[in-house]
Design an enzyme around this catalytic site. Sequence first.
Site, PDB file in Angstrom:
ATOM      1  N   LYS A  83       1.670  24.651   5.879  1.00 31.20           N
ATOM      2  CA  LYS A  83       0.857  23.431   5.823  1.00 31.20           C
ATOM      3  C   LYS A  83       0.930  22.873   4.406  1.00 31.20           C
ATOM      4  O   LYS A  83       0.706  23.608   3.429  1.00 31.20           O
ATOM      5  CB  LYS A  83      -0.577  23.805   6.194  1.00 31.20           C
TER       6      LYS A  83
HETATM    7  C1  E4P Z   1      -7.175  20.862   9.977  1.00 27.98           C
HETATM    8  O1  E4P Z   1      -6.157  21.465   9.899  1.00 27.98           O
HETATM    9  C2  E4P Z   1      -8.331  21.072   9.096  1.00 27.98           C
HETATM   10  O2  E4P Z   1      -8.396  22.431   8.774  1.00 27.98           O
HETATM   11  C3  E4P Z   1      -9.640  20.730   9.743  1.00 27.98           C
HETATM   12  O3  E4P Z   1      -9.498  20.190  11.021  1.00 27.98           O
HETATM   13  C4  E4P Z   1     -10.599  20.043   8.857  1.00 27.98           C
HETATM   14  O4  E4P Z   1     -11.794  19.840   9.566  1.00 27.98           O
HETATM   15  P1  E4P Z   1     -13.173  19.484   8.865  1.00 27.98           P
HETATM   16  O5  E4P Z   1     -13.167  18.035   8.521  1.00 27.98           O
HETATM   17  O6  E4P Z   1     -14.204  19.790   9.916  1.00 27.98           O
HETATM   18  O7  E4P Z   1     -13.292  20.372   7.656  1.00 27.98           O
END
Ligand code: E4P
Length: 217
Positions: A83
């Site tokens: 990522k």
């Molecule tokens: C995606 O890969 C992120 O880890 C995640 O969906 C972020 O979500 P949040 O806005 O609830 O922290």
Amino acid sequence: MKFFIDTADIKEIKDLAATGMVDGVTTNPSLAAKSGKKFVDLIAEICAVVPGPVSAEVTALDHETMMKEAAVLRKIAKNVTIKVPLTPDGLKTCKALSNDGCMVNVTLCFSPAQALLAAKAGASFISPFVGRLDDIGADGMALIQDICTIYKAYSFKTEVLVASIRGPQHVVAAAKMGAHVSTMPPSTLRQMFNHPLTDKGLKAFMDDWAKTGQSII
Ligand code: E4P
């Protein structure tokens, strides 16, 4: 639509994987920090439970160090997806890794223009954050619609991985738009099973069945 769960909590991952509904896992540095585990060990543990893509995020901000971190993370398991943040260095890293046959999830996407760049960089997944857009009064799902339209127009292979999901309504809206994946907190996946009429109907069936005095086995 594929369902990923957005957590680094191994107990939650094991519990939900047992339902057969989990196609992958996404983590981020905040979730990893919350787990209190050594990051490399944490990712190895998750990969051993879920055979689908498991996103592990680099924490460097420059391309060279991102590549070094990715080399370490890729060795953990075959299903590790690297990522990277949606920055010039992140996209440069995305291009290099995808050219080398590595799955890449480009995260922190908040605009269709950014999603277009990620697709051109060969990302396997683009992660637009719907909840965080809604939180600032913008329309998170409108972004998903725009990305789906653009990707379809050019037959991009990049999958739309809807992230920052706040509840089942986001998952359903994303499914109607044809998004490929939803990554959601464990609580959202659990909520998706529930409906009060299911509970009410089941109770009525069980009460009537009990009156028969029968048993199937
Ligand atoms: C995606 O890969 C992120 O880890 C995640 O969906 C972020 O979500 P949040 O806005 O609830 O922290």
